[in-house]
Enzyme design. Structure first.
Site, PDB file in Angstrom:
ATOM      1  N   LYS A  91      -0.187   5.080   6.749  1.00  0.00           N
ATOM      2  CA  LYS A  91      -0.719   5.768   5.566  1.00  0.00           C
ATOM      3  C   LYS A  91      -0.243   7.212   5.548  1.00  0.00           C
ATOM      4  CE  LYS A  91      -3.322   2.184   4.668  1.00  0.00           C
ATOM      5  NZ  LYS A  91      -2.910   1.265   3.623  1.00  0.00           N
ATOM      6  N   SER A 109       0.797  -1.233   0.000  1.00  0.00           N
ATOM      7  CA  SER A 109       0.000   0.000   0.000  1.00  0.00           C
ATOM      8  C   SER A 109       0.830   1.284   0.000  1.00  0.00           C
ATOM      9  CB  SER A 109      -0.971   0.022   1.179  1.00  0.00           C
ATOM     10  OG  SER A 109      -0.295   0.246   2.382  1.00  0.00           O
TER      11      SER A 109
END
Length: 166
Positions: free
Chosen positions: A88, A44
């Site tokens: 993130k 990711s």
């Protein structure tokens, strides 16, 4: 003679216990209020982080005094599974109007939202393979565990991971 053995043994046990108590207190304060090591793996955050795994140093100090900024890499408590702590990038802060492609693999349907007060919009750098705010919505400040400062491992990439303009 036996009493001196027991007095020495009890003194040693007391000293060891005090040392372990001090060590525990130091580690508790350090990891809960200063910083901690985080492990990131998976695709990711490609190209910023390696999919095979990274050990990162995250700090907790500034989150207590200031809000996260766009571009910061943060460790969050997952809104979907509290046992997970994904890493993130902050794409939007409260009040920002964010337009994004909901699922870039399946179609090009886009959506626009306004990030609510007290929340951030987070997203993985590799949007084709990332579960992030596009899936679970904006993340409240309270779920942010820390801001990533340094990559510690793999050692050849050792160094700071500052915010990247988005």
């Amino acid at each position: 003679m036996a009493s001196s053995f027991w007095s020495i043994a009890s003194r040693q046990a007391l000293n060891s216990g005090l040392f372990l108590t001090k060590l525990y207190c130091f580690l508790h304060v350090t990891t809960n209020y200063l910083g901690f090591m985080a492990y990131a793996y998976g695709p990711s955050m490609i190209p910023t982080l390696h999919p095979s795994g990274n050990v990162l140093l995250a700090e907790r100090i500034s989150k207590r005094y200031q809000k996260p900024s766009r571009g910061d890499i943060v460790v969050i408590r997952s809104p979907e599974n509290p046992k997970k702590t994904p890493i993130k990038r902050v794409i939007g802060i409260e009040g920002d109007c964010i337009s994004f492609v909901v699922d870039p693999v399946k179609n090009d349907k886009s959506q626009t939202i306004v990030v609510p007060k007290g929340h951030v919009f987070v997203q993985g750098d590799y949007t084709h393979n990332s579960r992030d705010s596009r899936t679970f919505g904006p993340v409240p400040y309270g779920l942010i565990q820390g801001r990533v400062l340094w990559r510690v491992w793999p050692f050849q990439d050792f160094g700071p991971l500052g915010p990247t303009p988005t």
